[in-house]
Design a protein around this motif. Structure first.
Motif, PDB file in Angstrom:
ATOM      1  N   GLN A  72       0.827  -1.200   0.000  1.00 57.84           N
ATOM      2  CA  GLN A  72       0.000   0.000   0.000  1.00 57.84           C
ATOM      3  C   GLN A  72       0.872   1.264   0.000  1.00 57.84           C
ATOM      4  O   GLN A  72       0.560   2.249  -0.688  1.00 57.84           O
ATOM      5  N   ARG A  73       1.976   1.240   0.743  1.00 59.90           N
ATOM      6  CA  ARG A  73       2.863   2.405   0.769  1.00 59.90           C
ATOM      7  C   ARG A  73       3.484   2.644  -0.591  1.00 59.90           C
ATOM      8  O   ARG A  73       3.565   3.786  -1.073  1.00 59.90           O
ATOM      9  N   ASP A 114       0.739   4.010  -3.026  1.00 61.87           N
ATOM     10  CA  ASP A 114       0.436   5.425  -2.789  1.00 61.87           C
ATOM     11  C   ASP A 114       1.560   6.328  -3.276  1.00 61.87           C
ATOM     12  O   ASP A 114       1.324   7.421  -3.800  1.00 61.87           O
ATOM     13  N   ARG A 163       1.562   6.608  -7.280  1.00 63.81           N
ATOM     14  CA  ARG A 163       0.448   7.337  -7.889  1.00 63.81           C
ATOM     15  C   ARG A 163       0.350   8.784  -7.414  1.00 63.81           C
ATOM     16  O   ARG A 163      -0.493   9.541  -7.895  1.00 63.81           O
ATOM     17  N   ASP A 164       1.193   9.165  -6.467  1.00 62.33           N
ATOM     18  CA  ASP A 164       1.160  10.530  -5.936  1.00 62.33           C
ATOM     19  C   ASP A 164       1.902  11.456  -6.894  1.00 62.33           C
ATOM     20  O   ASP A 164       3.103  11.291  -7.138  1.00 62.33           O
ATOM     21  N   GLY A 183      -7.827   5.079  -4.777  1.00 64.29           N
ATOM     22  CA  GLY A 183      -6.789   4.576  -5.673  1.00 64.29           C
ATOM     23  C   GLY A 183      -7.303   4.029  -6.972  1.00 64.29           C
ATOM     24  O   GLY A 183      -6.508   3.720  -7.866  1.00 64.29           O
TER      25      GLY A 183
END
Length: 751
Positions: free
Chosen positions: A578-579, A582, A585-586, A615
């Motif tokens: 998950q990290r 994120d 896609r940031d 997401g």
């Protein structure tokens, strides 16, 4: 041409509602003489108010109904759509009626008539073949009778003394008894297959057995009895297809054997999906269910033979709610195109080899198909799984359906034969669908496979063994995510950030373009045997190496002409999935790893949500530079679920994407996608690193030469390899984690 009117009449006189127009011509490609211009193309006007009063007996003669003959263009369009989808839904019928300037009712009845016509033509063709076979057998029987009436001794050549009861009558009696037993067995099996009794066959069988005990003519016993069965099963299982249409066996096969396989697999699936069963128990961590193999072997006989010595077992079960009703879900699984579109990261390619049974009354209940597919995990370290299987759909009760798959390569002497080169075989697997309130369905997914673990790189063995690779959790999570995205697309007033005047058609075009981009990316990671990609370095791909493939395109819509090089690599990352998802896609950290951004700031021009998870979306990004002429737009799709995550992006031409935002056709927008596929590490404690980790696959597609006839150079290959290694290194540095040493130094223990 025969026209059947619905009894009782409706608001429009009930024309063609219960019965259907049935053309008497023959099916194209099966028999000659078919007039395609008349294929279900004629309809009648509904009765007017005056006509209805006449029908009620008010004294005036009824008017002659007017015929509507479709134009050749309308027929051509309808025929083309019928080849792709014989059962259009309401939305597709509405689109066809709008496009062809027809009423929705006309389109609906045309497809009803066309299906009925096709079925009638096929039955007529089969009856003709059966009649020929009947005549042949009758001729052989007559020759045998003549030979038995005047038998000669093979030793002396003299006549043979006839016994008290002629030998041919004894043979016929025993053969008739065998045929009666066979037909009774088929009836019982068919009742179990369809889930309903067939009394007409049993009564017909009883009557024949008492009135004609010595008549061995297949025209009297064999085919007339089967014709009664065919009449009872006219919309369901066609028993004659079981021996002739299936191209699996090379030797004669029991006609009911394939159906018996499907029924047995369905029974096993239902028992394994039951709530209160001792077949499943919770794992030690309580996260998943584990199959009790001893209980399983004691409960079910081997369906497809014993497990090969080098294969391992993988069984998983998962249950969840899906925001789609049961009929729509069944349509999704049984329609090939929909099934592939729902699982783009799981199904690389699929096809339907044979429809063995078309189902009952135009529904999917009782449908039995022979299919083949290539299943994938997005990594070059996991080979494609090529499977050939039966798919059987059955409606158990109102609102409850089940779809089961079973591996089968061939049928030989009453048993299933599997290819010795197969790397995977699916035992009864599938899902049970239970209708729930508010348009939801409860889905219980069972995935049970045997596969060769030695062909999988050690880095991914735990992922496959945990059920997150090809197991039930991944299938169900993909289905839930797809349905959430579909609901978001269909919802009115869907939130769109910075829409720039985008319409609903523009949103749909954006989704279509993003879908094609993701499909192209997946094909560049796991190249199907039927794809355009050609491996540059055949053989196994190691963890430290990069898989390279190339393809040449010339005037292909949506693809730049020239030589395209695809580079893919898989590594283990010492960060949680998950990290990492994120971070990638940031847009604030895009310049830390993306060479395309040229170090400039990134702005999100458009963002379309594909579900409740932030997401899951389609975005249009703009890379700001000092010079407006160098401004670049990037189309990006991201999604995540309980089993995997995906980030795919591609630079797009500004005029082309503006046309798409306005609802224009996205087919000709050229794309060269790149991106990342992420999977969780099921057991990070065994990796030698206490931190949670994940599996990352990075892939890039680059146009290395605009001339399709050119040849790849060493410099091009070296540049692409350097690009992918550099990107992975930058991700490590941005996340402040050292690049991992070769995992081959710490091999994963064999499970």
């Amino acid at each position: 041409m025969q026209l059947t009117r619905m009894e009782g009449g409706g608001a429009e006189g009930g024309l063609i509602g219960a019965g259907e127009l049935v053309d008497q011509h023959l099916v194209p490609g099966v028999l000659d003489g078919f007039d395609e211009s008349r294929s279900g193309s004629e309809n009648l006007d509904a009765a007017s108010g005056d006509d209805q009063s006449i029908m009620r007996g008010e004294g005036r003669a009824p008017k002659r109904k007017k015929y509507h003959r479709h134009t050749p263009q309308q027929i051509q369009e309808l025929e083309a759509f019928y080849k792709e989808c014989p059962h259009p839904d309401e939305k597709q019928r509405l689109e066809l009626s709008r496009r062809l300037n027809l009423e929705t009712r006309q389109v609906k009845f045309w497809f009803q008539n066309r299906r009925t016509q096709m079925k009638t033509q096929i039955e007529r063709h089969e009856n003709m073949l059966l009649k020929k076979e009947n005549d042949k057998l009758r001729f052989e029987q007559a020759a045998m009778k003549n030979a038995l009436r005047n038998p000669l001794c093979t030793s002396c050549g003299g006549p043979v003394v006839s016994p008290e009861l002629p030998f041919d009558e004894q043979t016929l009696k025993s053969e008739n008894a065998r045929l009666r037993d066979e037909l009774t067995r088929i009836c019982l099996l068919t009742e179990k297959f369809l889930g309903r009794p067939i009394s007409s066959i049993a009564s017909s069988l009883t009557q024949r057995s008492t009135t004609s005990t010595l008549d061995f003519s297949l025209g009297n016993i064999g085919f007339q009895g089967l014709n009664s069965m065919d009449h009872a099963l006219s919309s369901g299982l066609d028993m004659s297809l079981l021996g002739s249409a299936v191209s699996l066996p090379e030797a004669p096969v029991d006609k009911s054997f394939i159906v018996q396989l499907a029924v047995t697999a369905m029974d096993e699936l239902m028992k394994m999906a039951a709530v209160n069963t001792s077949l499943w128990s919770s794992s030690s961590d309580g996260v998943k269910e584990v199959l009790n193999f001893e209980e399983y072997l004691a409960t079910f006989p081997p369906t497809i033979g014993p497990k090969p010595n080098n294969f391992v077992l993988d069984a998983s079960r998962d249950t969840g709610l899906v925001c789609l009703n049961s009929l729509a879900l069944v349509e999704t699984f049984m329609d090939l195109n929909q099934w592939v579109s729902v699982f783009p990261s799981l199904v690389a390619r699929a096809s339907t080899t044979t429809v063995i049974s078309p189902g009952l009354d135009g529904s999917w209940n009782g449908t039995l198909q022979l299919m083949q597919a290539e299943l994938q995990v997005l990594s070059p370290l996991v080979p494609l799984r090529q499977v050939k299987f039966l798919r059987f759909c059955k409606k158990h009760e109102e609102g409850k359906w089940a779809v089961v798959d079973l591996s089968i390569d061939a049928v030989h002497e009453g048993s299933v034969a599997l290819s010795p080169f197969s790397l995977c075989r699916r035992l009864p697997s599938g899902c049970v669908i239970q209708e729930m309130p508010d348009g939801f369905s409860k889905v219980t997914w069972i995935e049970h496979t045997q596969y060769d673990e030695n062909v999988v790189h050690p880095l991914y063995r735990r992922l496959l063994g945990s059920g997150m690779g090809f197991g039930a959790k991944r299938w169900l999570a993909s289905l839930q995510r797809h349905c959430e995205g579909l609901a978001a697309l269909m919802a009115s007033g869907e939130p769109v950030e910075n829409p720039s005047g985008m319409t609903a058609s523009g949103r749909k075009s954006m989704f279509k373009l993003a879908r094609r981009m993701s499909d192209n990316f997946c094909s560049g990671v796991c190249a199907s045997l039927m794809s355009k990609w050609e491996r540059l370095y055949p053989g196994n791909v190691g963890e430290e190496s990069v898989q390279l493939m190339s393809r040449k395109t010339v005037d292909s819509p949506g693809e730049p002409s020239g030589i395209v090089l695809s580079a893919t690599a898989s590594v283990w990352m010492p960060v949680a999935r998950q990290r990492l998802f994120d971070f990638l896609r940031d847009k604030r950290y895009r310049s830390d790893w993306d060479i395309l951004s040229n170090g400039g700031p990134i702005q999100e021009v458009v963002r379309i949500s594909k579900g409740p998870d932030p997401g899951n979306c389609v975005s249009l990004l703009r890379c700001d530079t000092a010079s407006p002429s160098q401004e670049m737009l990037i189309l990006q799709e991201t999604w995540t679920d309980a089993a995997s995550s995906l980030i795919v992006y591609a630079p797009v031409d500004t005029p082309a994407i503006q046309s798409v935002l306005g609802g224009g056709d996205s087919t000709y927008v050229a794309l060269l996608p790149s991106g990342f596929a992420l999977y969780p590490d099921p057991d990070p404690a065994q990796t030698g690193n206490p931190a949670a980790g994940c599996l990352l696959t990075a892939g890039f597609q680059i146009l290395v030469n605009e001339l399709p006839t050119a040849k790849l150079t060493v410099d091009s290959v070296t540049t692409v390899e350097h690009l992918i290694h550099c990107t992975i290194e930058k991700i490590h540095q941005a996340l402040d984690c050292a690049a991992p040493a070769s995992r081959s130094q710490n091999p994963v223990p064999h499970e």
